[in-house]
Design a protein around this motif. Structure first.
Motif, PDB file in Angstrom:
ATOM      1  N   HIS A 307       0.724  -1.359   0.356  1.00  7.41           N
ATOM      2  CA  HIS A 307      -0.180  -0.194  -0.607  1.00  7.41           C
ATOM      3  C   HIS A 307       0.947   1.277  -0.285  1.00  7.41           C
ATOM      4  O   HIS A 307       2.158   1.278   0.368  1.00  7.41           O
ATOM      5  CB  HIS A 307      -0.966   0.385   1.294  1.00  7.41           C
ATOM      6  N   LEU A 308       0.647   1.799  -0.460  1.00  7.86           N
ATOM      7  CA  LEU A 308       1.584   3.470  -1.541  1.00  7.86           C
ATOM      8  C   LEU A 308       0.583   4.676  -0.192  1.00  7.86           C
ATOM      9  O   LEU A 308      -0.897   4.888  -1.204  1.00  7.86           O
ATOM     10  CB  LEU A 308       1.543   3.463  -2.522  1.00  7.86           C
ATOM     11  N   PRO A 309       0.893   5.480   0.481  1.00  7.44           N
ATOM     12  CA  PRO A 309       0.080   6.485   1.356  1.00  7.44           C
ATOM     13  C   PRO A 309       0.065   7.308   0.708  1.00  7.44           C
ATOM     14  O   PRO A 309       0.961   7.424  -0.203  1.00  7.44           O
ATOM     15  CB  PRO A 309       1.028   6.282   2.750  1.00  7.44           C
ATOM     16  N   PRO A 310      -0.949   8.241   0.451  1.00 10.25           N
ATOM     17  CA  PRO A 310      -1.040   9.073  -0.152  1.00 10.25           C
ATOM     18  C   PRO A 310       0.037  10.437   0.689  1.00 10.25           C
ATOM     19  O   PRO A 310       1.131  10.378   1.566  1.00 10.25           O
ATOM     20  CB  PRO A 310      -2.260   9.930   0.252  1.00 10.25           C
ATOM     21  N   LEU A 346       5.301  24.254  -0.375  1.00  2.00           N
ATOM     22  CA  LEU A 346       5.437  22.888  -1.352  1.00  2.00           C
ATOM     23  C   LEU A 346       5.221  21.998  -0.085  1.00  2.00           C
ATOM     24  O   LEU A 346       3.959  20.893  -0.276  1.00  2.00           O
ATOM     25  CB  LEU A 346       6.377  21.983  -1.839  1.00  2.00           C
ATOM     26  N   THR A 347       5.766  21.609   1.153  1.00  2.00           N
ATOM     27  CA  THR A 347       5.631  20.654   1.779  1.00  2.00           C
ATOM     28  C   THR A 347       4.083  20.661   2.451  1.00  2.00           C
ATOM     29  O   THR A 347       3.841  19.536   3.019  1.00  2.00           O
ATOM     30  CB  THR A 347       6.316  20.725   3.319  1.00  2.00           C
ATOM     31  N   ALA A 348       3.195  21.672   2.994  1.00  2.00           N
ATOM     32  CA  ALA A 348       1.957  22.258   3.451  1.00  2.00           C
ATOM     33  C   ALA A 348       1.123  22.376   2.240  1.00  2.00           C
ATOM     34  O   ALA A 348      -0.067  21.620   3.341  1.00  2.00           O
ATOM     35  CB  ALA A 348       2.085  23.338   3.722  1.00  2.00           C
ATOM     36  N   TYR A 349       0.846  22.267   1.925  1.00  2.00           N
ATOM     37  CA  TYR A 349       0.404  21.613   0.437  1.00  2.00           C
ATOM     38  C   TYR A 349      -0.116  20.525   0.469  1.00  2.00           C
ATOM     39  O   TYR A 349       0.735  19.730   0.972  1.00  2.00           O
ATOM     40  CB  TYR A 349       0.738  21.722  -0.493  1.00  2.00           C
ATOM     41  N   ASP A 350      -1.535  19.731   0.016  1.00  2.00           N
ATOM     42  CA  ASP A 350      -2.291  18.513   0.303  1.00  2.00           C
ATOM     43  C   ASP A 350      -1.596  17.984  -0.817  1.00  2.00           C
ATOM     44  O   ASP A 350      -1.656  16.617  -0.643  1.00  2.00           O
ATOM     45  CB  ASP A 350      -3.635  18.956   1.124  1.00  2.00           C
ATOM     46  N   TRP A 351      -1.761  18.298  -1.674  1.00  2.00           N
ATOM     47  CA  TRP A 351      -1.021  17.680  -2.931  1.00  2.00           C
ATOM     48  C   TRP A 351      -2.702  16.650  -3.295  1.00  2.00           C
ATOM     49  O   TRP A 351      -2.211  14.705  -2.776  1.00  2.00           O
ATOM     50  CB  TRP A 351       0.044  16.735  -2.948  1.00  2.00           C
ATOM     51  N   PRO A 352      -3.650  16.885  -3.359  1.00  2.00           N
ATOM     52  CA  PRO A 352      -4.432  15.312  -4.049  1.00  2.00           C
ATOM     53  C   PRO A 352      -4.235  14.636  -4.875  1.00  2.00           C
ATOM     54  O   PRO A 352      -4.773  13.712  -5.336  1.00  2.00           O
ATOM     55  CB  PRO A 352      -5.790  16.666  -4.617  1.00  2.00           C
ATOM     56  N   GLY A 353      -3.759  15.195  -6.528  1.00  2.00           N
ATOM     57  CA  GLY A 353      -2.793  15.128  -7.381  1.00  2.00           C
ATOM     58  C   GLY A 353      -1.553  13.991  -6.574  1.00  2.00           C
ATOM     59  O   GLY A 353      -0.900  12.833  -7.705  1.00  2.00           O
ATOM     60  N   PRO A 382      -2.643  27.219  -4.978  1.00  2.00           N
ATOM     61  CA  PRO A 382      -2.733  27.988  -3.230  1.00  2.00           C
ATOM     62  C   PRO A 382      -1.854  28.139  -2.909  1.00  2.00           C
ATOM     63  O   PRO A 382      -1.237  28.300  -2.090  1.00  2.00           O
ATOM     64  CB  PRO A 382      -4.696  27.505  -2.727  1.00  2.00           C
ATOM     65  N   ILE A 383      -0.898  27.147  -3.534  1.00  2.00           N
ATOM     66  CA  ILE A 383       1.034  26.744  -3.050  1.00  2.00           C
ATOM     67  C   ILE A 383       1.567  27.654  -3.450  1.00  2.00           C
ATOM     68  O   ILE A 383       2.168  28.221  -2.024  1.00  2.00           O
ATOM     69  CB  ILE A 383       1.288  25.802  -4.203  1.00  2.00           C
ATOM     70  N   GLY A 384       1.469  28.992  -3.771  1.00  2.00           N
ATOM     71  CA  GLY A 384       2.864  29.689  -3.484  1.00  2.00           C
ATOM     72  C   GLY A 384       1.985  31.029  -3.573  1.00  2.00           C
ATOM     73  O   GLY A 384       2.598  31.941  -2.906  1.00  2.00           O
ATOM     74  N   ASP A 385       0.602  30.934  -3.214  1.00  2.00           N
ATOM     75  CA  ASP A 385       0.248  32.332  -2.839  1.00  2.00           C
ATOM     76  C   ASP A 385      -0.837  31.998  -1.582  1.00  2.00           C
ATOM     77  O   ASP A 385      -0.961  33.708  -1.172  1.00  2.00           O
ATOM     78  CB  ASP A 385      -0.641  32.821  -3.978  1.00  2.00           C
ATOM     79  N   ALA A 386      -1.728  31.109  -1.520  1.00  2.16           N
ATOM     80  CA  ALA A 386      -2.091  31.224  -0.206  1.00  2.16           C
ATOM     81  C   ALA A 386      -1.528  31.792   0.998  1.00  2.16           C
ATOM     82  O   ALA A 386      -1.909  32.890   1.958  1.00  2.16           O
ATOM     83  CB  ALA A 386      -2.749  30.173  -0.297  1.00  2.16           C
ATOM     84  N   PRO A 398      -8.357  29.240   6.381  1.00  2.00           N
ATOM     85  CA  PRO A 398      -9.125  27.814   5.881  1.00  2.00           C
ATOM     86  C   PRO A 398      -8.117  26.832   5.868  1.00  2.00           C
ATOM     87  O   PRO A 398      -6.534  27.222   5.776  1.00  2.00           O
ATOM     88  CB  PRO A 398      -9.265  28.287   4.795  1.00  2.00           C
ATOM     89  N   SER A 399      -8.326  25.681   5.488  1.00  2.00           N
ATOM     90  CA  SER A 399      -7.766  24.413   5.414  1.00  2.00           C
ATOM     91  C   SER A 399      -7.274  24.310   4.205  1.00  2.00           C
ATOM     92  O   SER A 399      -7.258  24.958   3.658  1.00  2.00           O
ATOM     93  CB  SER A 399      -8.357  23.096   6.234  1.00  2.00           C
ATOM     94  N   LEU A 400      -5.909  23.698   4.081  1.00  2.00           N
ATOM     95  CA  LEU A 400      -5.106  23.204   3.242  1.00  2.00           C
ATOM     96  C   LEU A 400      -6.132  22.668   2.075  1.00  2.00           C
ATOM     97  O   LEU A 400      -6.098  22.943   0.900  1.00  2.00           O
ATOM     98  CB  LEU A 400      -4.029  22.361   3.271  1.00  2.00           C
ATOM     99  N   ALA A 401      -7.110  21.892   2.796  1.00  2.00           N
ATOM    100  CA  ALA A 401      -8.529  21.236   2.230  1.00  2.00           C
ATOM    101  C   ALA A 401      -9.494  22.123   0.986  1.00  2.00           C
ATOM    102  O   ALA A 401      -9.443  21.877  -0.146  1.00  2.00           O
ATOM    103  CB  ALA A 401      -8.797  20.131   2.476  1.00  2.00           C
ATOM    104  N   GLU A 402     -10.102  23.585   1.775  1.00  2.00           N
ATOM    105  CA  GLU A 402     -10.388  24.501   1.442  1.00  2.00           C
ATOM    106  C   GLU A 402      -9.918  24.719   0.291  1.00  2.00           C
ATOM    107  O   GLU A 402     -10.478  25.233  -0.722  1.00  2.00           O
ATOM    108  CB  GLU A 402     -10.613  25.374   2.684  1.00  2.00           C
ATOM    109  N   LEU A 403      -8.456  25.270   0.701  1.00  2.00           N
ATOM    110  CA  LEU A 403      -8.633  25.617  -0.651  1.00  2.00           C
ATOM    111  C   LEU A 403      -8.211  24.752  -1.615  1.00  2.00           C
ATOM    112  O   LEU A 403      -8.006  26.061  -3.202  1.00  2.00           O
ATOM    113  CB  LEU A 403      -6.848  26.552   0.337  1.00  2.00           C
ATOM    114  N   SER A 404      -8.013  23.749  -1.993  1.00  2.00           N
ATOM    115  CA  SER A 404      -7.522  22.784  -2.551  1.00  2.00           C
ATOM    116  C   SER A 404      -9.196  22.401  -3.655  1.00  2.00           C
ATOM    117  O   SER A 404      -9.469  22.820  -4.429  1.00  2.00           O
ATOM    118  CB  SER A 404      -7.093  21.450  -2.305  1.00  2.00           C
ATOM    119  N   ARG A 405      -9.930  22.747  -2.547  1.00  2.00           N
ATOM    120  CA  ARG A 405     -11.141  22.628  -3.216  1.00  2.00           C
ATOM    121  C   ARG A 405     -11.386  23.605  -4.070  1.00  2.00           C
ATOM    122  O   ARG A 405     -12.036  24.183  -4.921  1.00  2.00           O
ATOM    123  CB  ARG A 405     -12.350  22.555  -1.846  1.00  2.00           C
TER     124      ARG A 405
END
Length: 447
Positions: A307-310, A346-353, A382-386, A398-405
């Motif tokens: 299993h590869l974790p996200p 970059l480390t703080a972003y959730d990376w849905p992909g 939202p990686i560079g500007d949020a 807002p959470s990183l998940a919210e920023l992703s949305r």
């Protein structure tokens, strides 16, 4: 190494015959009497070495042959043969990419020496390219506890021939793990054949996997081997196995049980020897409960489970991945510098992909950056500007998940509501995009 294919181009038949006899011990030698005939020969297949006379009657000369080879077979060395005294033309050929030039009358030892050297260079170029591709494709980058556990499991499972099931979200690197398994296995000298089951229609899947006989269905103008036969002695990687239909599932089960396939339109079984590594981003147990995946096939595939974790669950691997991808996509082979502020974001972003999205973001940043230093301004919201927008808003973060949305909705709007294009730009699958859009109130049915 297979026998070299050599092409000799000269309008003098005696010279061609002499060169064919001299070079015969090095491989299979073909002849062409002029540049047009050489072009026809080159169109029929690849050559490992070309020797061409410089001065030939119209149309064209040796330089035309050289240009044709470099345009279509850039790694194939070309040796130009020129009459004594025509040094200027020989120098022109070197500037255009000729490996070397030789003067007439022929020096037998010199021809053999230069030809052997040219063929060795061709072999080294191909070998180095293959090694680079293997390293790139099987690279598992990171040292998080979760990924170290994957390393251990790969090392343990590589030596056996049992099926392996790799699970994880889209973009986590399942094919890289499959390639690492193959590379470290006794089958490493055999083929690694990847198949994206999600990209093949149900009607074509059977033929793709098992092959077919001539005339077995409309459009089957000739017999064809399937990927199980192509992968003999190696590894067959079945990506998105959860998308395979029930009919093909039963045939896969039989292959795993009996080690043989039946081509479409044939009744005689064919023995196959391919290790099966399957991958999915779906919950196969859930699909079994839904009645769309065979439980017995799941047991056969899931002998070893990796299993590869996200990426969001192993953020400590992100800096190493960023540097790895920066080096891979750097201009001129010089790795750029990533500022500490950019790396933090970059480390703080959730990376849905996941890893695939991270690589694409780094590659795009490098494509647009000419300074060699990547800062926050080189990455999209939202990686560079949020973080800039959130500074001082302690009561409204807002959470990183919210920023992703929010970002998904922004991209969808920018591409005029085209979900496929939005998913491609975000580097996520459509299912993930739907989830993001539903959370923002955007109708997922919008096309």
């Amino acid at each position: 190494m297979s026998a070299a294919r050599i092409l000799v181009v000269d309008d003098d038949p005696q010279a061609r015959d002499l060169l064919q006899r001299l070079l015969g011990p090095l491989g299979a030698v073909s002849q062409a009497s002029n540049p047009k005939a050489a072009q026809e020969r080159l169109a029929e297949g690849a050559y490992d070495l070309v020797l061409t006379d410089m001065a030939m009657p119209e149309p064209g000369d040796g330089l035309k042959v050289l240009q044709e080879v470099k345009a279509h077979l850039p790694d194939t060395p070309v040796i130009v043969v020129t009459a004594f005294g025509n040094i200027e033309g020989a120098l022109d050929s070197i500037q255009l990419g000729a490996f070397d030039y030789l003067a007439k009358p022929f020096d037998v030892d010199a021809i053999l020496r230069v030809a052997r050297r040219a063929l060795e260079q061709k072999r080294l170029v191909e070998e180095n390219r293959s090694l680079r591709q293997q390293v790139d494709r099987s690279a598992l980058v990171g040292r998080s506890p979760a990924l170290l556990e994957v390393y251990k499991q790969v090392a343990r499972a590589a030596a056996s021939n049992v099926p392996v099931l790799i699970t994880g979200e889209t973009g986590t690197g399942k094919e890289m793990v499959a390639r690492a398994l193959h590379k470290r296995s006794p089958r490493t000298s055999g083929p690694f054949i990847p198949v994206d089951c999600g990209a093949i229609t149900e009607s074509l899947m059977e033929s793709e996997l098992f092959g077919h006989a001539k005339g077995s269905f409309t459009g089957a103008s000739g017999a064809r081997r399937g990927v199980f036969e192509e992968a003999n002695g190696g590894t067959l990687f079945l990506d998105e196995i959860g998308d395979v239909g029930m009919k093909v599932q039963s045939q896969l089960l039989r292959v795993l049980q009996e080690g043989e396939i039946r081509r479409v339109g044939e009744s005689v079984p064919v023995k196959v020897d391919a290790r099966v590594v399957a991958a999915t981003n779906k919950d196969l147990k859930e699909r079994v409960a839904e009645g769309v995946f065979r439980e017995d096939l799941l047991y056969r595939l899931d002998v070893v489970h990796l299993h590869l974790p996200p990426l969001r669950e192993r953020r400590e691997d992100i800096p190493a991945l960023v540097q790895h991808f920066a080096g891979r996509h750097a201009r001129g082979g010089v790795s750029p510098v990533v500022t500490s502020e950019a790396m933090s974001r970059l480390t703080a972003y959730d990376w849905p992909g996941n890893v695939r999205q991270l690589e694409n973001v780094v590659a795009r940043a490098l494509a647009l950056n000419v300074t060699g230093v990547l800062g926050p301004q080189d990455f999209p919201e939202p990686i560079g500007d949020a973080p800039k927008r959130l500074t001082g808003l302690a009561g409204d973060l807002p959470s990183l998940a919210e920023l992703s949305r929010r970002y998904a909705a922004h991209v969808l709007q920018a591409v005029g509501g085209n979900k496929s294009e939005a998913a491609r730009l975000l580097d996520v699958d459509r299912k993930t995009l739907y989830k993001l859009l539903e959370a923002t109130g955007v109708e997922p049915e919008a096309s």
